[in-house]
Design an enzyme around this catalytic site. Structure first.
Site, PDB file in Angstrom:
ATOM      1  N   GLU A 269      10.381  36.639  76.494  1.00  0.00           N
ATOM      2  CA  GLU A 269      11.134  36.840  75.252  1.00  0.00           C
ATOM      3  C   GLU A 269      12.614  37.046  75.553  1.00  0.00           C
ATOM      4  O   GLU A 269      13.272  37.945  75.021  1.00  0.00           O
ATOM      5  CB  GLU A 269      10.550  38.005  74.455  1.00  0.00           C
ATOM      6  CG  GLU A 269       9.103  37.762  74.036  1.00  0.00           C
ATOM      7  CD  GLU A 269       8.574  38.807  73.059  1.00  0.00           C
ATOM      8  OE1 GLU A 269       9.230  39.851  72.875  1.00  0.00           O
ATOM      9  OE2 GLU A 269       7.494  38.577  72.472  1.00  0.00           O
TER      10      GLU A 269
ATOM     11  N   GLU B  37       0.722  35.097  74.050  1.00  0.00           N
ATOM     12  CA  GLU B  37       0.210  36.433  73.744  1.00  0.00           C
ATOM     13  C   GLU B  37      -0.269  36.477  72.309  1.00  0.00           C
ATOM     14  O   GLU B  37       0.395  35.956  71.406  1.00  0.00           O
ATOM     15  CB  GLU B  37       1.297  37.511  73.882  1.00  0.00           C
ATOM     16  CG  GLU B  37       1.771  37.813  75.259  1.00  0.00           C
ATOM     17  CD  GLU B  37       2.848  38.901  75.235  1.00  0.00           C
ATOM     18  OE1 GLU B  37       2.941  39.642  74.230  1.00  0.00           O
ATOM     19  OE2 GLU B  37       3.585  39.008  76.218  1.00  0.00           O
TER      20      GLU B  37
END
Length: 466
Positions: free
Chosen positions: A124, A271
């Site tokens: 991220e 995820e």
């Protein structure tokens, strides 16, 4: 959620299948798990691998390139994705030689015995490390060049997991687009992914969508529960019907990429998951909701239903995560995304009957405790001595002339003693460990006239059913 929310309970957890999926491909999807390590009593790499094998997990994503884990994963057949941690990104993104050294040390050194199939470059990065984001694409290119030089680019793909926050106006999905401030990075990144036949990695959390929607998004819609037609979400631009948040988030990514003229890059969910416990301000974080979400997720992915935009196109997915991470900061939910506790006991029992899998923490199925392949003989002997002594297991059947004497070796004798203790304690959490030399299996180890205690339990259940 971010790293270690980047890289993805007890009789066999997940998984089946293994073909990688791109739009238009015929392979089946897989479900893997993320392995976070912010755990007070983290199991050893050997114990982690034993759990993965017991649960039939064939795909795992690491948040680093831990030497112990990569060594323990040798010759297991488990596909592994390693990660360049965010704190190493600047160095690799500014130096081709640093990237080459990283690949040689953390990838090439373990292949082919450890089946490394991908490198996650950071976690991220766009939303958490704006300074490092400037060298993200360079880092990806340098790592890929090192793979090409080592003739590994065909097996090992390079990508970077993104938060879904980089996608704006995500419903209806057809209107989704990437945040303009990231486009100068995303366009060359998507071009790289397309040219290298890689994939776009997205962290997809319907839990966050539900909890942040102020009641607009229904719980059933977030949990994959069946919806009546009038409750389905309809994209008015495409007339596509959405029965769950997960599909809508993935299609939003496809539409956002199409907005930048990239239409053939597959999405991999790096995820997703649901917390099983939260504080008073997190009422949706419950065992029942976590069980429902992850059970339905696995069924949905393995059935290869695809998304409304790409029906039938598999979506490879990594569940966040294998263990509860008690050392993570933040609200209680942050510590409770795992399928298992640190002692390898299941947090809850997934219900995967319709997915064709067996769950090692589903006590409706039979499990056995046996000695681990390759375990040290001295450790096995010590564990055997304990089981037959302080453990109060009846080991008389292991004596010469008795049904379980042959084969006469410590591994076989230890397996019988371990299984006896395991069932003597009611398969209690931690009762099949013996200092890391035991593992749970669903394969009956009984042979000839030597019936293991687990077999007697199963026979008793059968007689009761009759």
């Amino acid at each position: 959620m971010g790293s270690p929310h980047c890289v993805v309970p007890l009789l066999l957890l997940l998984l089946l299948i293994i073909f990688s999926s791109v739009p238009g491909s015929l392979g089946g999807a897989f479900v893997g798990v993320n392995l976070g390590t912010e755990v007070t009593d983290m199991p050893s790499p050997t114990q982690v691998v034993a759990l993965l094998k017991t649960q039939q997990v064939n795909h795992v994503r690491l948040y680093d390139a831990d030497r112990g884990m990569l060594t323990a994963l040798r010759k297991t057949g488990i596909d592994v994705v390693v990660t360049v941690p965010n704190n190493q990104l600047l160095g690799i993104g500014q130096s081709n030689s640093t990237a080459a050294n990283w690949v040689n040390k953390n990838v090439a050194a373990y292949l082919p015995d450890t089946n490394i199939t991908g490198i996650c470059v950071g976690s991220e990065v766009l939303t958490t490390l704006p300074n490092a984001a400037l060298v993200l694409v360079s880092a990806m290119k340098f790592l890929h060049s090192a793979l090409v030089a080592a003739n590994l680019d065909g097996q090992v793909k390079v990508s970077s997991p993104h938060s879904s926050e980089i996608i704006l106006d995500s419903f209806p999905p057809s209107q989704a687009f990437f945040n303009d401030s990231f486009k100068s990075i995303l366009v060359p990144m998507l071009d790289f992914l397309q040219k290298t036949d890689s994939f776009f990695m997205l962290n997809t959390y319907p839990y966050d969508v539900y909890t942040q929607s102020n009641g607009v998004v229904g719980l059933d819609y977030a949990l994959f529960r069946p919806l009546p037609p009038n409750k389905e979400a309809v994209d008015a631009n495409t007339m596509l019907h959405y029965t769950n948040v997960f599909d809508a988030m993935i299609d939003a990514a496809y539409f956002a990429m199409a907005d930048l003229n990239f239409t053939n890059i597959p999405v991999v969910v790096s995820e997703t998951g649901w917390p099983s416990k939260g504080d008073q301000s997190e009422p949706a974080a419950t065992v029942d909701n976590a069980d429902t979400y992850n059970s339905n997720l696995v069924r949905h992915v393995l059935n290869n239903t695809g998304t409304p935009k790409h029906p039938g196109i598999p979506v490879n997915t990594y569940i966040y995560e294998l263990f509860n991470e008690d050392l993570r900061s933040g609200p209680i939910s942050e510590q409770n995304w795992g399928l298992f506790n640190a002692d390898k006991s299941p947090v809850y029992t997934l219900h995967l009957t319709d997915a064709g899998t067996v769950l090692a923490n589903d006590t409706a199925n039979q499990t056995y405790c046996i000695s681990m392949d390759g375990a040290d003989t001295k450790l096995l002997q010590a564990a055997l001595d304990w089981a037959c002594g302080p453990g109060q297991v009846d080991c008389s059947v292991l004596l010469q002339g008795q049904p379980c004497y042959d084969p006469d070796n410590v591994q076989e004798h230890a397996s019988y003693a371990f299984d006896s203790y395991y069932h003597k304690t009611g398969m209690a959490a931690g009762s099949c460990d013996f200092n890391g030399v035991a593992t749970i299996t669903t394969t009956d180890p009984s042979h000839g006239s030597c019936l293991y205690p687990g077999r007697w339990v199963q026979l008793s259940k059968t007689q009761l059913k009759l």
